[in-house]
Every structure is written in structure tokens, then in C-alpha cells.
Motif scaffolding. Structure first.
Motif, mmCIF file in Angstrom:
data_model
loop_
_atom_site.group_PDB
_atom_site.id
_atom_site.type_symbol
_atom_site.label_atom_id
_atom_site.label_comp_id
_atom_site.label_asym_id
_atom_site.label_seq_id
_atom_site.Cartn_x
_atom_site.Cartn_y
_atom_site.Cartn_z
ATOM 1 N N THR A 284 8.204 -1.958 -5.427
ATOM 2 C CA THR A 284 7.135 -2.797 -4.871
ATOM 3 C C THR A 284 7.279 -2.881 -3.360
ATOM 4 O OG1 THR A 284 8.456 -4.765 -5.268
ATOM 5 C CG2 THR A 284 6.816 -4.200 -6.962
ATOM 6 N N LYS A 285 8.524 -2.911 -2.962
ATOM 7 C CA LYS A 285 8.762 -2.934 -1.517
ATOM 8 C C LYS A 285 8.625 -1.536 -0.907
ATOM 9 C CE LYS A 285 11.723 -6.743 0.018
ATOM 10 N NZ LYS A 285 13.155 -7.108 0.190
ATOM 11 N N HIS A 286 9.068 -0.620 -1.688
ATOM 12 C CA HIS A 286 9.048 0.760 -1.190
ATOM 13 C C HIS A 286 8.292 1.655 -2.173
ATOM 14 C CE1 HIS A 286 12.038 -0.551 1.731
ATOM 15 N NE2 HIS A 286 12.754 -1.072 0.716
ATOM 16 N N GLY B 269 14.065 6.391 -5.303
ATOM 17 C CA GLY B 269 14.160 4.962 -5.515
ATOM 18 C C GLY B 269 15.591 4.513 -5.710
ATOM 19 N N SER B 270 16.477 5.150 -5.011
ATOM 20 C CA SER B 270 17.886 4.780 -5.162
ATOM 21 C C SER B 270 18.310 3.907 -3.975
ATOM 22 C CB SER B 270 18.757 6.054 -5.242
ATOM 23 O OG SER B 270 18.554 6.818 -4.088
ATOM 24 N N GLY B 271 19.418 3.173 -4.231
ATOM 25 C CA GLY B 271 19.964 2.339 -3.165
ATOM 26 C C GLY B 271 18.985 1.276 -2.725
ATOM 27 N N LYS B 272 18.851 1.164 -1.422
ATOM 28 C CA LYS B 272 18.006 0.103 -0.865
ATOM 29 C C LYS B 272 16.518 0.318 -1.136
ATOM 30 C CE LYS B 272 17.835 2.273 3.706
ATOM 31 N NZ LYS B 272 17.868 2.066 5.128
ATOM 32 N N PHE B 273 16.192 1.543 -1.650
ATOM 33 C CA PHE B 273 14.780 1.831 -1.933
ATOM 34 C C PHE B 273 14.419 1.592 -3.399
ATOM 35 C CE2 PHE B 273 16.011 4.794 1.551
ATOM 36 C CZ PHE B 273 15.288 4.165 2.569
ATOM 37 N N ALA B 274 15.347 0.974 -4.154
ATOM 38 C CA ALA B 274 15.164 0.791 -5.598
ATOM 39 C C ALA B 274 13.892 -0.015 -5.906
ATOM 40 C CB ALA B 274 16.393 0.143 -6.206
ATOM 41 N N GLU C 231 0.845 -1.183 0.000
ATOM 42 C CA GLU C 231 0.000 0.000 0.000
ATOM 43 C C GLU C 231 0.881 1.233 0.000
ATOM 44 O OE1 GLU C 231 -3.516 1.852 2.894
ATOM 45 O OE2 GLU C 231 -2.598 -0.084 3.334
ATOM 46 N N HIS C 232 0.394 2.295 -0.679
ATOM 47 C CA HIS C 232 1.167 3.550 -0.680
ATOM 48 C C HIS C 232 1.263 4.069 0.743
ATOM 49 C CE1 HIS C 232 1.543 3.854 -4.993
ATOM 50 N NE2 HIS C 232 0.236 3.580 -5.144
ATOM 51 N N PRO C 233 2.435 4.253 1.237
ATOM 52 C CA PRO C 233 2.587 4.653 2.649
ATOM 53 C C PRO C 233 2.489 6.163 2.836
ATOM 54 C CG PRO C 233 4.751 4.344 1.683
ATOM 55 C CD PRO C 233 3.763 4.131 0.551
ATOM 56 N N ILE C 234 2.573 6.558 4.056
ATOM 57 C CA ILE C 234 2.782 7.990 4.389
ATOM 58 C C ILE C 234 4.255 8.110 4.731
ATOM 59 C CG2 ILE C 234 2.307 9.785 6.087
ATOM 60 C CD1 ILE C 234 -0.513 8.538 6.325
ATOM 61 N N LEU C 235 4.949 9.075 4.061
ATOM 62 C CA LEU C 235 6.375 9.232 4.335
ATOM 63 C C LEU C 235 6.567 10.378 5.318
ATOM 64 C CD1 LEU C 235 9.404 8.595 3.778
ATOM 65 C CD2 LEU C 235 9.272 10.260 1.882
ATOM 66 N N LEU C 236 7.156 10.063 6.458
ATOM 67 C CA LEU C 236 7.509 11.105 7.430
ATOM 68 C C LEU C 236 8.975 11.443 7.211
ATOM 69 C CD1 LEU C 236 6.013 9.726 10.807
ATOM 70 C CD2 LEU C 236 4.940 11.251 9.128
ATOM 71 N N VAL C 237 9.248 12.694 6.861
ATOM 72 C CA VAL C 237 10.637 13.130 6.783
ATOM 73 C C VAL C 237 10.873 13.948 8.053
ATOM 74 C CG1 VAL C 237 12.394 14.276 5.400
ATOM 75 C CG2 VAL C 237 10.404 13.252 4.289
ATOM 76 N N GLU C 238 11.522 13.278 8.997
ATOM 77 C CA GLU C 238 11.623 13.885 10.334
ATOM 78 C C GLU C 238 12.858 13.332 11.017
ATOM 79 O OE1 GLU C 238 9.547 16.235 12.417
ATOM 80 O OE2 GLU C 238 11.615 15.940 13.166
ATOM 81 N N ASP C 239 13.748 14.244 11.441
ATOM 82 C CA ASP C 239 14.991 13.779 12.068
ATOM 83 C C ASP C 239 14.828 13.571 13.568
ATOM 84 O OD1 ASP C 239 14.618 16.512 12.444
ATOM 85 O OD2 ASP C 239 16.755 16.820 12.891
ATOM 86 N N ASN C 240 13.801 14.147 14.121
ATOM 87 C CA ASN C 240 13.633 14.063 15.572
ATOM 88 C C ASN C 240 12.822 12.825 15.925
ATOM 89 O OD1 ASN C 240 12.484 14.404 18.206
ATOM 90 N ND2 ASN C 240 13.113 16.569 18.103
ATOM 91 N N SER C 241 13.517 11.901 16.637
ATOM 92 C CA SER C 241 12.869 10.619 16.912
ATOM 93 C C SER C 241 11.653 10.791 17.818
ATOM 94 C CB SER C 241 13.873 9.657 17.552
ATOM 95 O OG SER C 241 14.389 10.249 18.725
ATOM 96 N N ASP C 242 11.701 11.818 18.659
ATOM 97 C CA ASP C 242 10.548 12.077 19.518
ATOM 98 C C ASP C 242 9.330 12.437 18.681
ATOM 99 O OD1 ASP C 242 12.019 11.681 21.830
ATOM 100 O OD2 ASP C 242 12.738 13.772 21.824
ATOM 101 N N ASP C 243 9.575 13.346 17.737
ATOM 102 C CA ASP C 243 8.469 13.751 16.872
ATOM 103 C C ASP C 243 7.938 12.557 16.092
ATOM 104 O OD1 ASP C 243 8.604 16.268 17.800
ATOM 105 O OD2 ASP C 243 9.506 17.181 16.014
ATOM 106 N N VAL C 244 8.883 11.688 15.653
ATOM 107 C CA VAL C 244 8.464 10.495 14.916
ATOM 108 C C VAL C 244 7.553 9.656 15.817
ATOM 109 C CG1 VAL C 244 9.240 8.313 13.884
ATOM 110 C CG2 VAL C 244 10.492 10.445 13.424
ATOM 111 N N PHE C 245 7.977 9.495 17.066
ATOM 112 C CA PHE C 245 7.189 8.707 18.016
ATOM 113 C C PHE C 245 5.781 9.271 18.171
ATOM 114 C CE2 PHE C 245 5.549 8.393 22.336
ATOM 115 C CZ PHE C 245 5.491 7.011 22.515
ATOM 116 N N PHE C 246 5.712 10.617 18.385
ATOM 117 C CA PHE C 246 4.390 11.213 18.622
ATOM 118 C C PHE C 246 3.513 11.168 17.381
ATOM 119 C CE2 PHE C 246 6.874 13.416 22.018
ATOM 120 C CZ PHE C 246 6.238 12.795 23.075
ATOM 121 N N LEU C 247 4.176 11.344 16.210
ATOM 122 C CA LEU C 247 3.410 11.281 14.964
ATOM 123 C C LEU C 247 2.830 9.885 14.756
ATOM 124 C CD1 LEU C 247 5.506 13.466 12.493
ATOM 125 C CD2 LEU C 247 3.068 13.746 13.023
#
Lengths: 695, 147
Positions: free
Chosen positions: B56-58, B48-53, B4-20
Motif C-alpha cells: 500500500t505504501k509501495h 516487495g521485500s524489506g522496507k518495500f513489503a 497511486e501506481h508510481p513510475i519506477l526509475l531504476v537509475e544509478d546516476n543521480s544526475d540522470d535521476v534529476f533530469f528525468l
């Protein structure tokens, strides 16, 4: 009955008198052949020494018995009475006289006469004055003295009386009184003094002139009382009086009130009855005349001074004329002086013909540029100018020469010595003849290199510093941005985790533990607000304030939409629209008004519904916006610090806040050239206001 | 199975990631959540570079929540890069930043942000915003074709 004087004078020796002790007189007086003899019974016919004496005495003498009947009288008494009384019997007379009057003109009864009174009372009388009326109706003023005579038992047996004519004296007295009255009435000051100066008479005029009453003046020394200023020599005055008997003198004296009185004085030396010299002084006040004279003299002096000035003026004009003759010589002299000055001045001086050709340069020009007058004429003065300045300077000079206006230009001149360009300012003014035509240009060039370079340095420094300041401001903004981001992120985390923990594990936690969590989240929230407010405040100082019309009604509308604490379920907000428009920076206005409103809704007593009322009123050029609450109010001693930074008047636990809100309001309004203030009553509520320029 | 198409969080703060993440879950968003913790990682995933190529997975996200303060590349740089990529230029990007500065907001829109949300300080407020995102972006909005 009056006897002829001639006859009486012939009879002195026959006049009888009783010898004391008084003997009763048995016989009536008898007129002898030569007539006019008055006698007493027992002594009739004999001439005792006492009888002689009585006839010689120039006063009337008579005696009465206890019944008041005349028993003895002498010749003088008959003269005075104008009749001869009967001896020893009542002849209807008043003790010898036809009638007796008192001095006041009333009739004296018989029993009232001094002899009868003396018989009745035993009193003696001395110099009793009365008036005797003679049978011919003439009256005499007399003085009567009565001595009662006692018998062996001590009872009054009779009286002896002496009667004296005082008519002359009375007349003289009356005259004197009348004269004195006259003296007193005269306007002149009249007074008399004895030879030693003692004042013995002082009239009304003197009282008026000198201010001393007669009582005060009498007995004083004239020269002491009146502090005579002139003449100074009293003895000299007396000498002249004694020599001439009188003199006239102008005197300066002092009145009682210190007033200086100038009098024209007439002094007359006379002798008093006791042969003592008395001086009568009659003084007429001529002070006014004296003052007028003094004024005249002053006037004369002024005139004299004017004349003197005129003479001086005349001499000055003469001198001026003489100087004028020297003026031409001076012009020649001045020419030489000018050259000397021009040559010695530390600036370049030059003169050109009306069309601009150089006719003179001073030596400084020649030294600096290396070109003397001839060389400068040859190459043109602009050759010495910096190439960049040449065009500008020459066209400015051309413009001045053509239009005849002041020349001014800044340019760099090449210094011959080191081939360096040096900044100068040149100025030239046209010199005109009487008809207004330009005859020459007079110019200077001044070295302003130092100022010019300083200016350049200053400009450079200003530019550098401005750039640096911009950089600093930029850094500050970056700093506050990173503060807001980096400081607030961990706070949000603290808060978020405590909330998450509460949500996930609340039922497993004790009440205490739940309280700790609540405290952590509250602390985090508080710190977050604090950071937010500090940032807002510091941003206010940096914000560029733009002034635009701001509609306060719209601002209120926006604020009411935005803040939860101002919603109808939590507070009652009453806005008295329309509020009007002000000139300000909208964001700052919103910030200030919202802060005031949130404040108003916050500080209410627990459980009470906040009521916030907002209205506006014009005040001169400004509009004042009021924000009123029904809150706890502010005590008077706290009013002063309410707008200060971090000023919290209530404990943290009671009302949340950072203590910056009102500082932000004040700062924001002041940045918009406005004012804030508050009126408050503790326990009733507060009225905050802000004022901005009205539109 | 196609992811499924995901929601991408671009966030460096792990706390914010947690709360989101927590808020997304609380508000009933079951879409998968991918997280890129810096700008470079975000660009790698989206490109889609590197491990995100493996797409289907990403697969491409249906929504990007992009923070602005990021290591290596800032959020605005990432946004600019996205709009330059032919395959990504229509991708819905919602800026989710702690900055409420006009300069950031205006820059973001100028670079083609679809929305700008300010991170709230309050957890409850975050829940409200996430709910709004669900209702609007995931349930109401019709997204572009993602290849």
C-alpha cells in the motif's frame, strides 16, 4: 712562182740582205742566169756577208717600206710565199703572200697583217700565227715576227719581218691533243710520272678512279699521292722498269676518299723529248674482282672449317662407340655406387618387389628401427609405425601398390635407441620396364620431425594468439562501451544542468552570466559529439564488413527522414533518382553518405540556404555518388588534408564540428574497398564523391 | 489511502535521476516517481521485500524506466528476473539506456522489454521523449492488471 729546189740550193751566196740601218732600195730584184736570185737595188750584183747569211737562214726574211711595199726578201721567204714579190711597189700581195688567213679560218685584210699594223702603230709582233695562201691554193701555217724600223725623225720608216713555217709543229700538236683526248676518254686511269715519281700527266680515268683532279695530281709524287700499299718498294719497281723497259704489276693504292683500290697496272718507260725518262702508267681497277676473289677464298675457308667439324664429329662418334662398349661395365659400377650412396644417405632407402615385399633396406633403416631386412620382412614394416598412423600408412601403401601410383605418407616411426616416435615422410615411386610393367618400388623415408614439431608449435601459437586477439578486441569493445557511457554521462549532466539553470534562473542572471552558461553547454555538447565520432571511427575499424546489395535510393530516403539539418525548412536537397545499387555494408554506406550530406548542408555562408545536390554515375566497375553543395568551398592547398583525422579548416566559432566526419567517410568507404574524393572551388562550392562497386 | 501506481526509475546516476524527474514534472506527469539506484534495490522494491513489503505504501509501478548499466545487477539481469516473477511478468518495462548498441537492444527485447529508448544527449530531446512516454504509456496505452 716557184722555183725548183735544185736551182735554189745552188744559189745561196746570191741572196741579199739589207744591212741596217735600212737603206732604201732603188732597184727591183733581178733573176740572174742561174735563176732564183733575189736582190735589193743598191746591193745588186754584189754578195755581202749579210746577203750570204740571209740566204743561209732557214726562215723567211723580208722588209717593207713605210708604204708597205716589199723592199727586201730572202730565198726562204719566196719558198714560203710560193711567189716572188715585186720590189718597191704594190703588187697586190699581202706583204708578199697571195692571201693571208687567221688561224680561225677568217680572211685577214691587208691592213690587218702584222707588217702593216706595225707600220701603222709602231708596235712589234712576236710569233704571230697566221696562214699564208700560195698562188697554187696550198696553205701554210706560219709564225711571223715584225720589228718596226724608225728614221732619223723617229717616224716608222719600214719594218723587218721574219716568217717561219710552223705547219709541222701544228700538225704534231693537233695529233698530240687528239691522242691526249683519247687517253682522257679511256676508262683506265692513265698517268705519267718522271723518274722521281712526279706526276706530269693525269687523265680523266685517273680522276675518276682516285678522286683527284688533274690540277691536284700534277706535280705530286705518285707513291705519296696514292699511298701505295703494294708494291712497297718503289726503287725495285724502277729497277725493273729500267731493266725491262716495262712491267706489269698488281698494285694496292688509296683513293682520295680512303677507298682501297686494287689495280692491274701496266708501266712503260719512255723518254721525253729532253731525254728524261718518263713512265706511263695505265691502271685498270680490279677491286671488284679482288673482292670476289676474297669472297671465294672466304668461302673456301668456311668449307674447310665444315670439313674439319665433320672430321671432329666423326672422331666423336668413334669415341662414343668406344664408350658404349664401356657402358656395361659402368652399369655394374653404378650398381655398386648406388649401394654406397644408399648406405651413406641420411635417410632411409628401401626397395620392394612389384607386389610390395621388401627386398632391400639400407643400414639407416636397420639402425633406426633396430630391424634388419630379415627382421623387417618377418614382422612387417608397419610394426615400427605409431599405432595411430599405422592404418593410414598401410592403406595408402596398399593403394599405391594396387594402382601403381606414387606413394606418399607422413607417419611416426619408433626409434629403437630411445623408444621415441619420430615424424617421417615416406615416398616411393614405381620403377617400370620398357613395356611399362612395374619391376620394383624405390622408396625413401625422411626425418621431418623438426619441421613437424615446428608446425605444431606454430599452430598452437596461432591459436593462442587468435584467442588473445579476440580477447583484446572484446576488451576494446568493452572499453569503448564504457567510454561512451562513463564519459558521456557527466557531459550530459553538465549540459543538462546548464540548461536547467538557464530555464530556472535566466531572468535573474546578467547577460555575461547567461553567456557563460551558454558556453558551458556548448562545450559539453561539442565534447559529446567528439566522443561519439571517435567511437564511430574506432568501431569502423573493427566492424566485420559484410557485402550486400545496397539500394542508394532507399539509403537517401532514410537519411532524409533522420537528420534535422537536411529537412526542407533548413536545406534544399535535390536527389537525381534513381541513384542505383552498390555492393557494400549498409550501415557503413548510410554513415558515409549521411556524413557527406550533413557536411554539405553545414558549410554555407551565413544566412544562405544550403542546396545539396546528389546524383550518381557509373565509372567502370564502380558507381560514383556525387554530393554537391553551394557552400564556402575549399582552397586548393587544403584539399589534400580534408580527409585527415581532426582536420578542421574553419574556426570553431564559424562551423560546429569535430573534424572527424570526413575521416569516418574515408574509413568506411575504404573498408568497403571503395574510394572517396573531392573537387572544390573556393567560394563556389564543393563536390564530394564516393565510389563503390556497382551492381 | 491507496497510493497511486508510481513510475519506477531504476537509475544509478543521480544526475540522470534529476533530469528525468525535472522532465517528468515539466511535461506534466504528476504520477509519483520512485527511484531505485541499483539493481538490487530495484528487485527489492518490485519483489516487495524489506522496507518495500508494504504494497500500500509501495505499490507496483505502472511503468518501469530501466537503465542497463547498474551496480550489483545489470539492467538486463533485473529485466530477466522481472520476467521470471509471476506477479511481474506483464509489467511494462521501458529500457532507458545510453547504449544504442544492437547487442543491448536485441538482448533487452529477447528478455521481454516492452520498449527501448536511448538516453538523449540534449535536454530538449529528453523533454520530447518524456512527453512521448506520457502520451503513449501513460495516456494511450492500456496497461496490464497489477496486483
Amino acid at each position: 712562182m716557184v722555183r725548183k729546189d735544185k736551182q735554189r740550193r745552188d744559189l745561196p751566196r746570191r741572196t741579199l740582205v739589207n744591212t741596217p740601218p735600212y737603206a732604201p732600195i732603188s732597184s727591183a730584184p733581178v733573176e740572174d742566169a742561174r735563176g732564183g736570185i733575189f736582190c735589193v737595188g743598191s746591193a745588186l750584183g754584189s754578195h755581202t756577208p749579210a746577203e750570204h747569211l740571209a740566204s743561209l737562214i732557214p726562215v723567211g726574211i723580208f722588209a717593207c717600206d713605210a708604204a708597205g711595199h716589199i723592199t727586201f726578201f730572202n730565198r726562204r721567204a719566196v719558198e714560203l710565199w710560193g711567189r716572188e714579190p715585186s720590189i718597191g711597189k704594190d703588187d697586190g700581195s699581202f706583204c708578199g703572200a697571195m692571201r693571208v688567213w687567221r688561224l680561225d679560218g677568217s680572211v685577214m685584210g691587208r691592213m690587218d697583217t702584222p707588217p702593216m699594223q706595225s707600220i701603222l702603230t709602231g708596235k712589234r709582233f712576236r710569233d704571230q700565227e697566221l696562214i699564208i695562201e700560195r698562188p697554187d691554193g696550198s696553205r701554210l701555217a706560219c709564225s711571223m715576227s715584225v720589228e718596226p724600223q724608225s728614221d732619223s725623225t723617229g717616224a716608222v720608216a719600214g719594218v723587218i719581218a721574219v716568217i717561219q713555217d710552223i705547219t709541222e709543229r701544228k700538225r704534231a700538236e693537233e695529233l698530240l691533243t687528239r691522242q691526249a683526248d683519247l687517253l682522257s676518254q679511256t676508262h683506265d686511269a692513265i698517268f705519267a710520272w718522271q723518274w722521281n715519281g712526279t706526276i706530269v700527266f693525269w687523265n680523266r680515268g685517273a680522276e675518276r678512279l682516285y678522286g683527284y683532279s688533274a690540277t691536284e695530281a700534277l706535280g705530286r709524287k705518285t707513291f705519296e699521292l696514292l699511298k701505295m700499299e703494294a708494291p712497297r718498294d718503289f726503287d725495285q719497281l724502277r729497277y725493273r722498269l729500267s731493266r725491262d723497259g716495262q712491267c706489269m704489276e698488281e698494285m694496292v693504292q688509296l683513293a682520295r676518299d680512303g677507298r682501297r683500290v686494287t689495280v692491274e697496272s701496266r708501266l712503260v718507260l719512255s723518254r721525253s723529248f729532253d731525254a728524261q725518262p718518263v713512265v706511263l702508267e695505265t691502271n685498270r681497277d680490279i677491286s671488284d674482282r679482288k673482292r670476289a676473289e676474297e669472297d671465294l677464298r672466304e668461302h673456301a675457308r668456311t668449307l674447310e672449317a665444315v670439313n674439319r667439324d665433320n672430321a671432329n664429329l666423326y672422331r666423336a662418334v668413334q669415341k662414343e662407340l668406344a664408350e658404349h662398349k664401356a657402358a656395361e661395365e659402368a652399369v655394374r659400377q653404378r650398381e655398386a655406387e648406388f649401394r654406397l650412396l644408399a648406405e651413406s644417405l641420411p635417410l632411409m632407402v628401401w626397395i620392394t618387389a612389384p607386389a610390395g615385399e621388401l627386398v632391400y633396406v639400407n643400414s639407416r633403416w636397420a639402425e633406426f628401427t633396430g630391424c634388419d631386412l630379415a627382421a623387417t620382412r618377418g614382422s612387417g614394416w608397419s610394426a615400427a609405425l605409431h599405432p595411430d598412423d599405422r592404418e593410414r600408412a598401410t592403406s595408402a601403401w596398399q593403394k599405391s601398390v594396387t594402382e601403381g601410383v606414387l606413394f606418399e605418407a607422413e607417419y611416426r616411426l619408433l626409434r629403437a635407441a630411445d623408444q621415441e616416435y619420430v615424424w617421417h615422410i615416406a615416398r616411393a615411386i614405381p620403377v617400370r620396364d620398357d613395356a611399362g610393367a612395374i619391376v620394383k618400388w624405390f622408396g625413401t623415408s625422411t626425418d621431418i620431425d623438426a619441421q613437424k614439431r615446428a608446425e605444431e608449435r606454430l599452430e598452437r601459437a596461432v591459436k593462442e594468439r587468435t584467442a588473445k586477439l579476440r580477447e583484446t578486441v572484446g576488451e576494446l569493445e568493452a572499453f569503448s562501451y564504457s567510454v561512451s557511457h562513463d564519459l558521456r554521462a557527466p557531459l550530459r549532466a553538465m549540459y543538462g544542468y546548464s540548461v536547467a539553470l538557464m530555464e530556472d534562473a535566466a531572468e535573474r542572471l546578467s547577460a555575461n552570466e547567461r553567456e557563460y552558461l551558454a558556453r558551458i553547454s556548448r562545450g559539453a555538447q561539442r565534447l559529446d559529439r567528439l566522443i561519439n565520432d571517435v567511437l564511430t571511427y574506432s568501431r569502423l575499424a573493427r566492424t566485420d564488413v559484410r557485402f550486400d546489395p545496397v539500394d542508394l535510393d532507399r539509403v537517401l530516403h532514410e537519411i532524409l527522414l533522420q537528420y534535422p539539418s537536411l529537412q526542407a525548412d533548413r536545406a534544399e536537397v535535390r536527389v537525381c533518382s534513381p541513384l542505383g545499387k552498390v555492393l557494400g555494408h549498409e550501415a557503413l554506406v548510410v554513415q558515409s553518405v549521411s556524413n557527406l550530406m550533413i557536411n554539405a548542408a553545414k558549410f554555407v555562408r551565413p544566412g544562405e540556404r544550403p542546396v545539396v545536390t546528389i546524383w550518381s554515375e557509373p565509372r567502370d566497375e564502380r558507381l560514383r555518388l556525387w554530393v554537391q553543395d553551394n557552400g564556402i568551398g575549399i582552397s586548393p592547398h587544403n584539399l589534400g588534408r580534408i580527409f585527415g583525422m581532426f582536420q578542421r579548416l574553419n574556426p570553431d566559432s564559424a562551423y560546429e564540428g569535430t573534424g572527424i566526419g570526413l575521416s569516418i567517410v574515408k574509413k568506411a568507404v575504404e573498408r568497403m574497398n571503395g574510394e572517396v574524393g573531392v573537387e572544390s572551388e573556393e567560394g563556389v562550392g564543393s563536390k564530394f564523391w564516393l565510389e563503390l562497386k556497382r551492381l | 489511502m491507496a497510493h497511486e501506481h508510481p513510475i519506477l526509475l531504476v537509475e544509478d546516476n543521480s544526475d540522470d535521476v534529476f533530469f528525468l524527474r525535472r522532465a517528468l514534472k515539466t511535461k506534466g506527469i504528476n504520477a509519483p516517481v520512485e527511484v531505485a539506484s541499483d539493481g538490487r534495490a530495484a528487485m527489492a522494491y518490485l519483489g516487495g521485500s524489506g522496507k518495500f513489503a508494504d504494497r500500500t505504501k509501495h505499490p507496483l509501478p505502472r511503468l518501469v524506466l530501466l537503465d542497463l548499466q547498474l551496480p550489483y545487477f545489470t539492467g538486463l539481469q533485473v529485466l530477466g528476473w522481472i520476467r521470471e516473477q509471476a506477479a511481474l511478468k506483464r509489467l511494462p518495462v521501458v529500457i532507458f539506456s545510453s547504449s544504442s548498441q544492437a547487442r543491448d537492444i536485441d538482448s533487452a527485447y529477447a528478455l521481454g522489454a516492452n520498449s527501448y529508448l536511448v538516453k538523449p544527449t540534449d535536454v530538449a530531446e529528453l523533454g520530447r521523449i518524456i512527453e512521448a512516454i506520457r502520451i503513449y504509456w501513460l495516456e494511450t496505452n492500456h496497461g496490464p492488471t497489477l496486483t
